[in-house]
Design a protein around this motif. Structure first.
Motif, PDB file in Angstrom:
ATOM      1  N   GLN A  78      22.886   7.802 -27.808  1.00  0.00           N
ATOM      2  CA  GLN A  78      22.248   7.294 -26.601  1.00  0.00           C
ATOM      3  C   GLN A  78      21.519   8.401 -25.845  1.00  0.00           C
ATOM      4  OE1 GLN A  78      25.994   5.569 -25.334  1.00  0.00           O
ATOM      5  NE2 GLN A  78      24.999   3.553 -25.084  1.00  0.00           N
ATOM      6  N   GLY A  79      22.126   9.571 -25.794  1.00  0.00           N
ATOM      7  CA  GLY A  79      21.481  10.699 -25.130  1.00  0.00           C
ATOM      8  C   GLY A  79      20.179  11.080 -25.812  1.00  0.00           C
ATOM      9  N   LYS A  94      14.196  10.947 -26.305  1.00  0.00           N
ATOM     10  CA  LYS A  94      12.991  10.543 -27.032  1.00  0.00           C
ATOM     11  C   LYS A  94      12.074   9.712 -26.133  1.00  0.00           C
ATOM     12  CE  LYS A  94      11.369   8.439 -31.309  1.00  0.00           C
ATOM     13  NZ  LYS A  94      11.760   7.807 -32.596  1.00  0.00           N
ATOM     14  N   GLN A  95      12.660   8.816 -25.350  1.00  0.00           N
ATOM     15  CA  GLN A  95      11.850   8.038 -24.422  1.00  0.00           C
ATOM     16  C   GLN A  95      11.067   8.959 -23.482  1.00  0.00           C
ATOM     17  OE1 GLN A  95      15.222   5.177 -23.175  1.00  0.00           O
ATOM     18  NE2 GLN A  95      13.351   4.099 -22.569  1.00  0.00           N
ATOM     19  N   LEU A  96      11.766   9.957 -22.955  1.00  0.00           N
ATOM     20  CA  LEU A  96      11.128  10.887 -22.022  1.00  0.00           C
ATOM     21  C   LEU A  96      10.049  11.715 -22.718  1.00  0.00           C
ATOM     22  CD1 LEU A  96      14.303  12.072 -20.096  1.00  0.00           C
ATOM     23  CD2 LEU A  96      12.467  10.651 -19.182  1.00  0.00           C
ATOM     24  N   ALA A  97      10.312  12.112 -23.954  1.00  0.00           N
ATOM     25  CA  ALA A  97       9.332  12.911 -24.698  1.00  0.00           C
ATOM     26  C   ALA A  97       8.061  12.108 -24.948  1.00  0.00           C
ATOM     27  CB  ALA A  97       9.937  13.386 -26.017  1.00  0.00           C
ATOM     28  N   LEU A  98       8.222  10.835 -25.259  1.00  0.00           N
ATOM     29  CA  LEU A  98       7.054  10.011 -25.555  1.00  0.00           C
ATOM     30  C   LEU A  98       6.266   9.642 -24.304  1.00  0.00           C
ATOM     31  CD1 LEU A  98       8.534   7.702 -28.347  1.00  0.00           C
ATOM     32  CD2 LEU A  98       7.033   9.691 -28.607  1.00  0.00           C
ATOM     33  N   GLU A  99       6.865   9.841 -23.146  1.00  0.00           N
ATOM     34  CA  GLU A  99       6.144   9.632 -21.892  1.00  0.00           C
ATOM     35  C   GLU A  99       5.500  10.925 -21.389  1.00  0.00           C
ATOM     36  OE1 GLU A  99       8.108   7.687 -18.751  1.00  0.00           O
ATOM     37  OE2 GLU A  99       8.257   5.764 -19.812  1.00  0.00           O
ATOM     38  N   ALA A 123      23.695  -0.047 -15.961  1.00  0.00           N
ATOM     39  CA  ALA A 123      23.509   0.603 -17.264  1.00  0.00           C
ATOM     40  C   ALA A 123      23.712   2.105 -17.162  1.00  0.00           C
ATOM     41  CB  ALA A 123      22.117   0.291 -17.808  1.00  0.00           C
ATOM     42  N   ILE A 124      23.270   2.690 -16.051  1.00  0.00           N
ATOM     43  CA  ILE A 124      23.460   4.135 -15.846  1.00  0.00           C
ATOM     44  C   ILE A 124      24.943   4.452 -15.722  1.00  0.00           C
ATOM     45  CG2 ILE A 124      23.011   6.048 -14.255  1.00  0.00           C
ATOM     46  CD1 ILE A 124      20.336   4.657 -13.571  1.00  0.00           C
ATOM     47  N   ALA A 125      25.657   3.624 -14.994  1.00  0.00           N
ATOM     48  CA  ALA A 125      27.105   3.826 -14.852  1.00  0.00           C
ATOM     49  C   ALA A 125      27.805   3.736 -16.203  1.00  0.00           C
ATOM     50  CB  ALA A 125      27.696   2.795 -13.873  1.00  0.00           C
ATOM     51  N   GLU A 126      27.356   2.828 -17.042  1.00  0.00           N
ATOM     52  CA  GLU A 126      27.945   2.687 -18.384  1.00  0.00           C
ATOM     53  C   GLU A 126      27.654   3.930 -19.245  1.00  0.00           C
ATOM     54  OE1 GLU A 126      27.751  -0.323 -22.262  1.00  0.00           O
ATOM     55  OE2 GLU A 126      26.828  -0.915 -20.349  1.00  0.00           O
ATOM     56  N   LEU A 127      26.431   4.449 -19.129  1.00  0.00           N
ATOM     57  CA  LEU A 127      26.087   5.659 -19.863  1.00  0.00           C
ATOM     58  C   LEU A 127      26.963   6.838 -19.420  1.00  0.00           C
ATOM     59  CD1 LEU A 127      22.186   5.387 -19.831  1.00  0.00           C
ATOM     60  CD2 LEU A 127      23.642   5.278 -21.865  1.00  0.00           C
ATOM     61  N   ARG A 128      27.215   6.925 -18.113  1.00  0.00           N
ATOM     62  CA  ARG A 128      28.073   7.989 -17.612  1.00  0.00           C
ATOM     63  C   ARG A 128      29.499   7.835 -18.167  1.00  0.00           C
ATOM     64  NH1 ARG A 128      25.291  10.656 -13.605  1.00  0.00           N
ATOM     65  NH2 ARG A 128      23.874   9.434 -12.288  1.00  0.00           N
TER      66      ARG A 128
END
Length: 397
Positions: free
Chosen positions: A79-80, A85-90, A387-392
């Motif tokens: 997930q990280g 990758k999302q950030l890199a493509l932006e 979703a952010i809380a779940e990622l944490r």
């Protein structure tokens, strides 16, 4: 209040720690780029704990990470890596300083990202570059300085080589990364295509080594350590005044040499036909240096500087930071910015260089707390608070 900045609108993703990659991204951010710095949730960039600390965080951090948004991502999790990758493509530019091959293992290598975004620019900083037999070896700045030739010529001839008192190899590599990034942006404006900027620390240092290679190739000359002097360029050396201060005097221009010798009472040397040109002065370096050293020893630093300034001879005191913060030239040029930490403690930072007349750089905020902008950045990617809380909870951020 900071006005328009040259790199406003450029998005930079920083994947790296310590000095070279982060310094490269720092410069881009100082001129307006939107820099997102990815840090490990487990303590973040080690530079946060380097050198002098305030409340557990390095004072260096306030400069090295200024204008950056800090997010935490565990790149060892799927997930990280997906978020990275999302950030890199932006992004317009990805700056990274992992060992070659690490990003490829994570699916974040240049060719992998380029396949999805051909306009992406990736600045890759490493000890030895992305190719060659040493590419997989660890290569800190000290190794780059040594292999690139700087350490060999630093110090006195009768002693082992010394280091410059800062991480010069990393910083020089970072600036080469900035040069490459700006050149690649210019090319992308014309072609629409991105490219990889491959920066090796040792090559960046090597790039500064002046005439080292042709002197060896043509004349068999190996440049050696010469202490405070500039070899083959006379006189240019460091001398000690009577009050124990050190002064650099560069009297190596032919006309300057005559003015210097006249100013220190050595008209005989000023008028000596052999000493009218540099090639004539080089064989008599020791005599010239002795004459200047004797004069300096009879002066205070202030009287020496005043005399040389009157004679239009380049000279300067060797400054400590204590000298810098009260020097009229530094102050007139606005070389310090005054800011404050969150608790109100004032802090002085070096101002941004170089100075642009229309779109100067500046500090919008100090180095952020670890993960300070994680939620903000993830929400721009479409993640809800849940979703952010779940990622944490899963340790991905």
């Amino acid at each position: 209040m900071i006005g328009p900045q040259a790199l406003a609108g450029i998005k930079v993703l920083e994947l790296g720690t310590l000095i070279a990659g982060p310094f490269c991204a720092r410069v881009l951010g100082e001129f307006g780029a939107d820099v997102i710095k990815v840090e490990s949730p487990d303590g973040g960039d080690p530079l946060r704990q380097w050198r002098v600390l305030k409340d557990g965080t390095s004072l260096w951090w306030s400069v090295q990470a200024r204008n950056k948004k800090s997010i935490t991502l565990n790149l060892k999790t799927e997930q990280g890596r997906a978020i990275a990758k999302q950030l890199a493509l932006e992004a317009d530019i990805v700056v990274e300083n992992y060992r070659p091959g690490v990003l490829e293992k994570w699916g974040l290598g240049y060719e992998q990202l380029k396949a999805e975004k051909p306009s992406l620019i990736m600045v890759r900083l490493s000890g030895f570059g992305q190719t060659g037999p040493l590419k997989d070896q660890p290569g800190f700045g000290a190794i780059g300085e040594s292999m690139g030739g700087l350490r060999y010529v630093s110090g006195f001839p009768d002693r082992p080589p010394v280091r410059v008192g800062i991480s010069i190899g990393d910083s020089v590599a970072a600036l080469h990364g900035v040069i490459g990034a700006l050149a690649a942006l210019r090319d992308r404006d014309q072609t629409g295509q991105g490219q990889m900027v491959d920066v090796a620390l040792y090559e960046s240092v090597f790039n500064l080594m002046e005439s080292l290679v042709p002197e060896y190739d043509v004349a068999g000359v190996v440049r050696e350590r010469t202490g405070g002097a500039l070899p083959g360029i006379v006189p240019s050396n460091t001398y000690t005044t009577g009050d124990g201060e050190n002064i650099v005097i560069a009297g190596n221009g032919d006309a300057i040499f005559k003015r210097l010798m006249t100013a220190i009472g050595r008209q005989d040397m000023a008028d000596d036909p052999q000493l009218q040109r540099n090639d004539g002065r080089v064989p008599r370096t020791a005599d010239i240096d002795q004459a200047i050293a004797q004069w300096c020893a009879s002066q205070t630093i202030d009287t020496a500087l005043a005399t040389l300034q009157q004679a239009d001879v380049p000279a300067g005191k060797i400054y400590s930071v204590r000298d810098m913060v009260q020097d009229p030239q530094f102050l007139a040029r606005g070389m310090f910015e005054q800011h404050a930490f969150g608790d109100g403690t004032p802090v002085k930072l070096p101002a941004v260089s170089p100075k642009l007349s229309a779109t100067p750089g500046g500090t919008r905020w100090l180095g952020p707390a670890l993960g300070e902008h994680t939620g903000e950045v993830l929400r721009t990617l479409g993640y809800s608070d849940e979703a952010i809380a779940e990622l944490r909870q899963k340790g991905a951020v």
